[in-house]
Scaffold this motif. Sequence first.
Motif, short mmCIF file in Angstrom:
data_model
loop_
_atom_site.label_atom_id
_atom_site.label_comp_id
_atom_site.label_asym_id
_atom_site.label_seq_id
_atom_site.Cartn_x
_atom_site.Cartn_y
_atom_site.Cartn_z
N ILE A 181 -24.90 17.10 18.31
CA ILE A 181 -24.91 16.58 19.68
C ILE A 181 -26.19 15.78 19.95
CG2 ILE A 181 -24.81 17.18 22.13
CD1 ILE A 181 -22.21 17.77 20.59
N ALA A 182 -26.00 14.60 20.56
CA ALA A 182 -27.12 13.76 20.95
C ALA A 182 -27.46 13.99 22.41
CB ALA A 182 -26.77 12.28 20.71
N ASN A 183 -28.73 14.19 22.68
CA ASN A 183 -29.22 14.31 24.04
C ASN A 183 -30.73 14.08 24.00
OD1 ASN A 183 -29.43 14.70 26.75
ND2 ASN A 183 -28.63 16.79 26.78
N TYR A 184 -31.16 12.88 24.34
CA TYR A 184 -32.56 12.51 24.17
C TYR A 184 -33.47 13.04 25.28
CZ TYR A 184 -30.52 9.20 20.82
OH TYR A 184 -29.83 8.61 19.80
N SER A 185 -32.91 13.36 26.42
CA SER A 185 -33.74 13.78 27.55
C SER A 185 -34.07 15.26 27.54
CB SER A 185 -33.04 13.42 28.87
OG SER A 185 -31.78 14.08 28.96
N SER A 186 -33.19 16.07 26.98
CA SER A 186 -33.43 17.52 26.97
C SER A 186 -32.54 18.19 25.94
CB SER A 186 -33.13 18.12 28.35
OG SER A 186 -31.77 17.90 28.70
N ARG A 187 -32.82 19.44 25.68
CA ARG A 187 -32.02 20.23 24.73
C ARG A 187 -30.58 20.35 25.24
NH1 ARG A 187 -34.04 24.87 21.39
NH2 ARG A 187 -32.25 26.16 20.79
N PRO A 188 -29.58 20.15 24.39
CA PRO A 188 -28.19 20.25 24.85
C PRO A 188 -27.87 21.64 25.40
CG PRO A 188 -28.30 19.23 22.69
CD PRO A 188 -29.66 19.78 22.97
N ILE A 190 -24.51 22.60 25.57
CA ILE A 190 -23.26 23.02 24.94
C ILE A 190 -23.57 23.46 23.51
CG2 ILE A 190 -21.86 21.49 26.35
CD1 ILE A 190 -21.65 19.60 23.95
N GLN A 191 -22.58 24.05 22.83
CA GLN A 191 -22.79 24.50 21.46
C GLN A 191 -23.29 23.35 20.59
OE1 GLN A 191 -22.80 27.42 19.86
NE2 GLN A 191 -23.34 26.31 18.00
N THR A 192 -24.46 23.53 20.00
CA THR A 192 -25.07 22.48 19.20
C THR A 192 -25.68 23.10 17.94
OG1 THR A 192 -25.63 21.22 21.19
CG2 THR A 192 -26.78 20.63 19.17
N ASP A 193 -25.21 22.64 16.80
CA ASP A 193 -25.76 23.11 15.53
C ASP A 193 -26.84 22.17 15.02
OD1 ASP A 193 -23.82 25.38 15.13
OD2 ASP A 193 -22.42 23.71 15.27
N LEU A 194 -26.61 20.88 15.25
CA LEU A 194 -27.60 19.86 14.88
C LEU A 194 -27.83 19.00 16.11
CD1 LEU A 194 -29.16 18.73 12.38
CD2 LEU A 194 -27.28 17.12 12.08
N TRP A 195 -29.09 18.84 16.49
CA TRP A 195 -29.45 18.13 17.72
C TRP A 195 -30.11 16.80 17.39
CZ3 TRP A 195 -34.22 19.80 21.08
CH2 TRP A 195 -34.35 18.92 22.19
N GLN A 196 -29.47 15.71 17.79
CA GLN A 196 -30.11 14.39 17.68
C GLN A 196 -30.98 14.23 18.93
OE1 GLN A 196 -28.26 10.30 18.34
NE2 GLN A 196 -28.13 10.47 16.11
N TYR A 197 -32.27 14.41 18.75
CA TYR A 197 -33.18 14.51 19.88
C TYR A 197 -33.92 13.22 20.18
CZ TYR A 197 -36.71 14.89 16.21
OH TYR A 197 -37.50 14.64 15.11
N THR A 198 -33.85 12.23 19.29
CA THR A 198 -34.58 10.99 19.51
C THR A 198 -33.94 9.82 18.77
OG1 THR A 198 -36.76 9.92 19.33
CG2 THR A 198 -36.12 11.39 17.55
N ASN A 199 -34.20 8.63 19.24
CA ASN A 199 -33.84 7.41 18.50
C ASN A 199 -35.09 6.63 18.13
OD1 ASN A 199 -34.58 6.52 21.02
ND2 ASN A 199 -32.81 5.20 21.33
N LYS A 200 -36.22 7.33 18.15
CA LYS A 200 -37.50 6.66 17.90
C LYS A 200 -38.39 7.47 16.96
CE LYS A 200 -37.46 4.44 22.47
NZ LYS A 200 -38.13 4.31 23.78
N LYS A 201 -37.79 8.04 15.93
CA LYS A 201 -38.57 8.80 14.96
C LYS A 201 -39.03 7.86 13.84
CE LYS A 201 -40.34 12.33 12.80
NZ LYS A 201 -41.53 13.03 13.33
N TYR A 202 -40.33 7.72 13.69
CA TYR A 202 -40.86 6.82 12.67
C TYR A 202 -40.77 7.47 11.30
CZ TYR A 202 -43.87 3.56 10.19
OH TYR A 202 -44.35 2.63 9.29
N VAL A 203 -40.18 6.75 10.36
CA VAL A 203 -40.06 7.22 8.98
C VAL A 203 -40.89 6.30 8.09
CG1 VAL A 203 -38.47 7.71 7.07
CG2 VAL A 203 -37.75 8.12 9.43
N PRO A 204 -41.97 6.79 7.53
CA PRO A 204 -42.87 5.93 6.76
C PRO A 204 -42.19 5.15 5.63
CG PRO A 204 -43.91 8.04 7.18
CD PRO A 204 -42.49 8.17 7.66
#
Length: 307
Positions: A181-188, A190-204
């Motif tokens: 489940i995606a929810n960038y503003s806060s923790r979901p 509803i039932q969530t096993d994997l949380w997409q928490y951001t679209n701005k994670k820097y990966v070197p």
Amino acid sequence: MSSLRKKGRTIILSILTVILSVSIFGAVKASAATTVIPDISEWQGKLTASKVSNLKSQVSFIINRRQYGANYQDKYATNNTNLYVQYGIPFGEYDYATFTSAASARNEANVFYQNSNKNAKFYVLDYEENDVTSGTSNAAVKAWYDQMRSLTGKKLIFYSYQSFATAHANTARKNFDAQWIANYSSRPTIQTDLWQYTNKKYVPALKESVDASTILNSSKPITWWIGGAQSADTAHPTYFTDAVTSVMTTKKLYLYNSTSFKKANRVVKVQPGTTVNVTAVHKRASGSYYFETADGRYLTANKNYVQ
């Protein structure tokens, strides 16, 4: 104690504090880097061997886009997933859904599976836009799930953002093995096993920011996603056991002029997506089932081939 001794002690403690802080900060950064779970598509470009080699130490696993609906394959999905295999990075693949009905969803699932890299650890339905014009969105999502389940025994994951998931797939999403489940503003909530928490994670390794997720359900740790009992990409045969009036083929198959499905008894080649009228279902002594068609021929009742 003299002021000079006090000053010297203060300097030494300050140096030790800096060293300790750097060590702790470095350890935290290293730990965080190895728990990044990014999703990658053609928007990140055609990955190189060098980038993927560097990615291996920075991610737990990757979720890669395979297609945008049945009619568009991600430009670099094959290149990128082949590199993940080469460098030993676990990954799953996702289908960004554009299906319009249950039948369309089954077809989209077929195309997705056929084009996927079979080294994928799991498969994802990315359902975040409602294009369904015939039937209900819940029925279409369930049809996608059922079709994929007939093709593979691997884990099937439902992805969406929270409000869309509850509005358009609130019953069907619960059939899946896990929910992402995606929810960038806060923790979901509803039932969530994997949380997409951001679209701005820097990966070197990529030198850019991407969508990233973290595990919320402790009963489904990283090992659940990249291994486990359901990792085999083989669907167990399941059969229609009750009479129906027609079935639709999901793979190329044959009609036979005998209940013995030997090559010599093939009479008609049937393409995927063909509706076949049937009049009866029969069970063999071995436990498998087959259909008798309206024109007196026979075909398998295996749900891996007909729906």
